[in-house]
Design a protein around this motif. Structure first.
Motif, PDB file in Angstrom:
ATOM      1  N   VAL A   1      -1.171  11.046 -18.731  1.00 18.25           N
ATOM      2  CA  VAL A   1      -1.237  10.788 -17.290  1.00 18.25           C
ATOM      3  C   VAL A   1      -0.026   9.940 -16.906  1.00 18.25           C
ATOM      4  N   THR A   2       0.689  10.394 -15.873  1.00 12.41           N
ATOM      5  CA  THR A   2       1.850   9.675 -15.353  1.00 12.41           C
ATOM      6  C   THR A   2       1.545   9.246 -13.923  1.00 12.41           C
ATOM      7  N   VAL A   3       1.860   7.987 -13.610  1.00  9.54           N
ATOM      8  CA  VAL A   3       1.620   7.441 -12.276  1.00  9.54           C
ATOM      9  C   VAL A   3       2.925   6.878 -11.743  1.00  9.54           C
ATOM     10  N   LYS A   4       3.244   7.221 -10.482  1.00  8.24           N
ATOM     11  CA  LYS A   4       4.422   6.664  -9.797  1.00  8.24           C
ATOM     12  C   LYS A   4       4.023   6.336  -8.375  1.00  8.24           C
ATOM     13  N   ALA A   5       4.380   5.151  -7.914  1.00  9.88           N
ATOM     14  CA  ALA A   5       4.016   4.740  -6.561  1.00  9.88           C
ATOM     15  C   ALA A   5       5.131   3.931  -5.928  1.00  9.88           C
ATOM     16  N   ASN A   6       5.408   4.237  -4.663  1.00 19.09           N
ATOM     17  CA  ASN A   6       6.358   3.476  -3.848  1.00 19.09           C
ATOM     18  C   ASN A   6       5.545   2.841  -2.721  1.00 19.09           C
ATOM     19  N   TYR A   7       5.570   1.515  -2.656  1.00 20.58           N
ATOM     20  CA  TYR A   7       4.706   0.781  -1.747  1.00 20.58           C
ATOM     21  C   TYR A   7       5.457   0.269  -0.524  1.00 20.58           C
ATOM     22  N   THR A   8       4.684   0.043   0.543  1.00 22.70           N
ATOM     23  CA  THR A   8       5.179  -0.661   1.722  1.00 22.70           C
ATOM     24  C   THR A   8       4.314  -1.895   1.902  1.00 22.70           C
ATOM     25  N   THR A   9       4.868  -2.904   2.579  1.00 20.82           N
ATOM     26  CA  THR A   9       4.126  -4.151   2.768  1.00 20.82           C
ATOM     27  C   THR A   9       3.275  -4.070   4.044  1.00 20.82           C
ATOM     28  N   HIS A  10       2.191  -4.845   4.015  1.00 18.84           N
ATOM     29  CA  HIS A  10       1.302  -4.952   5.178  1.00 18.84           C
ATOM     30  C   HIS A  10       0.881  -6.374   5.371  1.00 18.84           C
TER      31      HIS A  10
ATOM     32  N   THR B   1       0.824  -1.209   0.000  1.00 17.02           N
ATOM     33  CA  THR B   1       0.000   0.000   0.000  1.00 17.02           C
ATOM     34  C   THR B   1       0.856   1.257   0.000  1.00 17.02           C
ATOM     35  N   THR B   2       0.221   2.340  -0.387  1.00 16.42           N
ATOM     36  CA  THR B   2       0.811   3.670  -0.259  1.00 16.42           C
ATOM     37  C   THR B   2      -0.322   4.684  -0.152  1.00 16.42           C
ATOM     38  N   ARG B   3      -0.054   5.752   0.561  1.00 17.94           N
ATOM     39  CA  ARG B   3      -1.005   6.858   0.658  1.00 17.94           C
ATOM     40  C   ARG B   3      -0.481   8.098  -0.051  1.00 17.94           C
TER      41      ARG B   3
ATOM     42  N   LYS C   1      11.688  -3.752  -1.688  1.00 17.05           N
ATOM     43  CA  LYS C   1      10.627  -2.743  -1.799  1.00 17.05           C
ATOM     44  C   LYS C   1      10.028  -2.786  -3.197  1.00 17.05           C
ATOM     45  N   LEU C   2       8.736  -2.454  -3.294  1.00 16.04           N
ATOM     46  CA  LEU C   2       8.010  -2.493  -4.562  1.00 16.04           C
ATOM     47  C   LEU C   2       7.639  -1.082  -4.983  1.00 16.04           C
ATOM     48  N   SER C   3       7.863  -0.770  -6.256  1.00 13.07           N
ATOM     49  CA  SER C   3       7.420   0.507  -6.812  1.00 13.07           C
ATOM     50  C   SER C   3       6.793   0.235  -8.177  1.00 13.07           C
ATOM     51  N   GLY C   4       5.982   1.191  -8.623  1.00 13.48           N
ATOM     52  CA  GLY C   4       5.315   1.029  -9.912  1.00 13.48           C
ATOM     53  C   GLY C   4       5.266   2.334 -10.677  1.00 13.48           C
ATOM     54  N   THR C   5       5.297   2.238 -12.001  1.00 10.50           N
ATOM     55  CA  THR C   5       5.177   3.407 -12.865  1.00 10.50           C
ATOM     56  C   THR C   5       4.330   3.054 -14.075  1.00 10.50           C
ATOM     57  N   ALA C   6       3.641   4.064 -14.586  1.00 15.27           N
ATOM     58  CA  ALA C   6       2.854   3.892 -15.808  1.00 15.27           C
ATOM     59  C   ALA C   6       2.640   5.258 -16.433  1.00 15.27           C
ATOM     60  N   GLU C   7       2.413   5.244 -17.725  1.00 18.66           N
ATOM     61  CA  GLU C   7       2.047   6.465 -18.448  1.00 18.66           C
ATOM     62  C   GLU C   7       1.015   6.071 -19.498  1.00 18.66           C
ATOM     63  N   PHE C   8      -0.062   6.858 -19.575  1.00 17.61           N
ATOM     64  CA  PHE C   8      -1.117   6.563 -20.535  1.00 17.61           C
ATOM     65  C   PHE C   8      -1.826   7.854 -20.910  1.00 17.61           C
TER      66      PHE C   8
END
Length: 180
Positions: free
Chosen positions: A171-180, A24-26, A139-146
């Motif tokens: 639209v550009t998306v970037k996320a750095n996640y933490t585990t739960h 998750t990330t906020r 650690k998990l991160s994600g990126t996308a562009e559309f």
């Protein structure tokens, strides 16, 4: 008694390994950009909630439209009041799944395909796009562009400014996640 303790430890281990599959990330980041003849339009939102269930390959994003920050306050006001009508349609939401293999215990960048439903301005449309999930140091991160078209989401652009806004927004998306 020993069997009960072993069973409890086994269940606890399974539960914790299942929990480790949730990321998750906020404070994911979403930007949109419109190339225009008179002035480019860009806005950033760093208050995006996202969750990935890696065991099921599901993902979701949710953001408040009023959290987009523009360089000019007037652009932000027009965006919220006239275009996306943030009081009436306060959130944008994506819910879907991804395909592709991601090895969570091995560093690397993994190309995936994301498919799901994007809801903006009260309109839900299916989308499919390439993205990247990266594992680095556990650690998990994600990126996308559309690209999206405002008209696909019933966002009307007044004719007086229609030429100042691109037909498609990047639209550009970037996320750095933490585990739960």
């Amino acid at each position: 008694m020993k069997k009960i303790i072993v069973l409890f430890l086994l269940i606890a281990g399974i539960a914790s390994s299942t929990r480790a599959q949730l990321y998750t990330t906020r404070n994911a980041y979403v930007n949109f950009y419109s190339k225009a003849a008179i002035e480019d339009i860009t806005a950033d939102n760093n208050q995006v909630y996202s969750i990935i269930d890696a065991s099921k390959k599901n993902m979701a994003f949710s953001l408040l439209m009023k959290s987009f920050i523009f360089k000019k306050q007037l652009m932000q006001d027009h965006f919220n009041e006239n275009y996306v009508e943030s009081d009436k349609y306060p959130k944008a939401v994506f819910s879907g799944a991804y395909t592709g293999d991601v090895t969570l215990d091995k560093d690397g960048a993994y190309k995936i395909m994301v498919k799901g439903d994007l809801t903006v301005h009260g309109v839900t449309k299916p989308i499919e796009l390439p993205a990247t999930l990266e594992v680095k140091g556990g650690k998990l991160s994600g990126t996308a562009e559309f690209k999206i078209k405002p008209e696909d989401y019933n966002i009307s652009i007044p004719s007086i400014v229609r030429d100042n806004i691109a037909k498609e927004l990047t639209v550009t998306v970037k996320a750095n996640y933490t585990t739960h």
